[in-house]
Write an enzyme that holds these catalytic residues in place. Structure first.
Site, mmCIF file in Angstrom:
data_model
loop_
_atom_site.group_PDB
_atom_site.id
_atom_site.type_symbol
_atom_site.label_atom_id
_atom_site.label_comp_id
_atom_site.label_asym_id
_atom_site.label_seq_id
_atom_site.Cartn_x
_atom_site.Cartn_y
_atom_site.Cartn_z
ATOM 1 N N CYS B 85 41.208 37.337 38.744
ATOM 2 C CA CYS B 85 42.423 37.218 37.941
ATOM 3 C C CYS B 85 43.660 37.103 38.826
ATOM 4 C CB CYS B 85 42.507 38.393 36.961
ATOM 5 S SG CYS B 85 43.736 38.145 35.674
ATOM 6 N N HIS B 194 36.919 38.898 34.251
ATOM 7 C CA HIS B 194 36.793 40.182 34.962
ATOM 8 C C HIS B 194 35.382 40.757 34.973
ATOM 9 C CE1 HIS B 194 41.141 41.071 35.479
ATOM 10 N NE2 HIS B 194 41.236 40.206 34.485
ATOM 11 N N GLU B 196 34.332 43.114 36.827
ATOM 12 C CA GLU B 196 34.378 44.564 37.083
ATOM 13 C C GLU B 196 34.535 45.369 35.795
ATOM 14 O OE1 GLU B 196 36.804 42.579 37.247
ATOM 15 O OE2 GLU B 196 38.772 43.521 37.113
#
Lengths: 81, 222
Positions: B85, B194, B196
């Site tokens: 990002c 994302h 994560e």
């Protein structure tokens, strides 16, 4: 006090959704003259006295390095009194 | 294996990135934007957020942080670097990756689960995925529209450097539905969604994002 002004605009081929949104808003408000709107950034850099050639060339460098991104933007440097 | 996570002023996802690294079995090492020391890490993650408030352009000011000088040098020597990002935006501004991320085409800030397709498993960050594997991970950005000139786009496509694409409608106006790319060597990867945030079905839409973190561990530990 003179100003060195840097105008940064998105390249014509890069989509400008903000400019498009402003154009639609103008139309809604009855301003029907706008064929299209492009939105950019303006930097005003104040210098002591008359800008020197060396200051202007340093601003050119800064515009290239930091103030604009050459992948998507162009810039113009000028002096404003 | 030591994997660094950089914190800039305004970074948001460093804790989640560190958690994902730990979950994969590697050791997460905090790196600070103002410190050029990479602390002997073997790979680096630039996490998401709004570094320097996204002032000027997203990633434009972070690029000149002391830590980035070390990251750019290490990337040139082959160290794996992943920008997620805002991290992707920083990598583009640093010229470690080509192109730029611009305002989402519909101007909305997007925050939702997004299906993506992994289109290259040749990078150290994607090697545990199968080609064309589809995963669902969150996307959350205001400036995620990947833009570049035609020549760069052709190069990315011809050299197999598009590592992930959006599936379905284009969420942000990215050229060729690009969600992630790599540099020519493959060690530097930028990804807009994302992974994560998707390492455990309890807290994310899937656990599939963990693949990026196990990939780097598998790449380095042989």
């Amino acid at each position: 006090m003179a100003k060195i002004v840097v105008d940064v605009m998105l390249k014509p081929e890069i989509l400008d959704p903000q400019g498009d949104a402003v154009a639609s808003a103008l139309l809604r408000l009855g301003f029907s003259f706008a064929q299209s709107v492009r939105q950019g950034k303006r930097f005003e850099i104040e210098v002591e006295g008359e800008p020197t050639a060396s200051q202007i060339s340093q601003v050119e460098k800064a515009a290239e390095l930091l103030l604009s991104n050459s992948v998507i933007e162009t810039y113009v440097v000028r002096v404003e009194k | 294996m030591r994997v660094g996570v950089i914190t800039f002023p305004g970074t948001l996802d460093d804790k989640d990135a560190a958690r994902a690294i730990t979950r994969s079995g590697a050791q997460a090492v905090s790196l600070w934007h103002g410190d050029a020391d990479l602390k002997r890490v073997e790979a680096v993650i630039l996490p998401g957020g709004f570094s320097y408030g996204d002032y000027l352009r997203a990633g434009a000011i972070s690029r000149f942080a002391p830590v980035m000088k070390s990251v750019i040098e290490a990337a040139g020597e082959g160290m794996p670097v992943l920008g997620i990002c805002n991290g992707f935006q920083v990598l583009c501004e640093s010229h470690l990756l080509p192109g730029a991320l611009t305002r989402n085409s519909d101007l909305h800030f997007l925050c939702r689960d997004q299906e993506i397709e992994i289109t290259s498993n040749k990078t150290p960050w994607t090697r545990t995925f199968s080609i064309n594997e589809k995963i669902v991970i969150p996307i959350k950005n205001g400036e995620g529209s990947f833009q570049c000139d035609d020549k760069t786009l052709a190069q990315l496509e011809d050299q197999g450097r598009v590592i992930a694409r959006y599936v379905g409608d284009n969420p942000n106006g990215s050229r060729n539905l690009i969600a992630g790319i790599s540099n020519e060597q493959g060690n530097v990867v930028g990804l807009m969604p994302h992974p994560e945030h998707a390492i455990d079905p309890l807290t994310g839409p899937s656990g599939a994002g963990l693949g990026f973190f196990t990939s780097i561990l598998n790449s380095m530990v042989k």
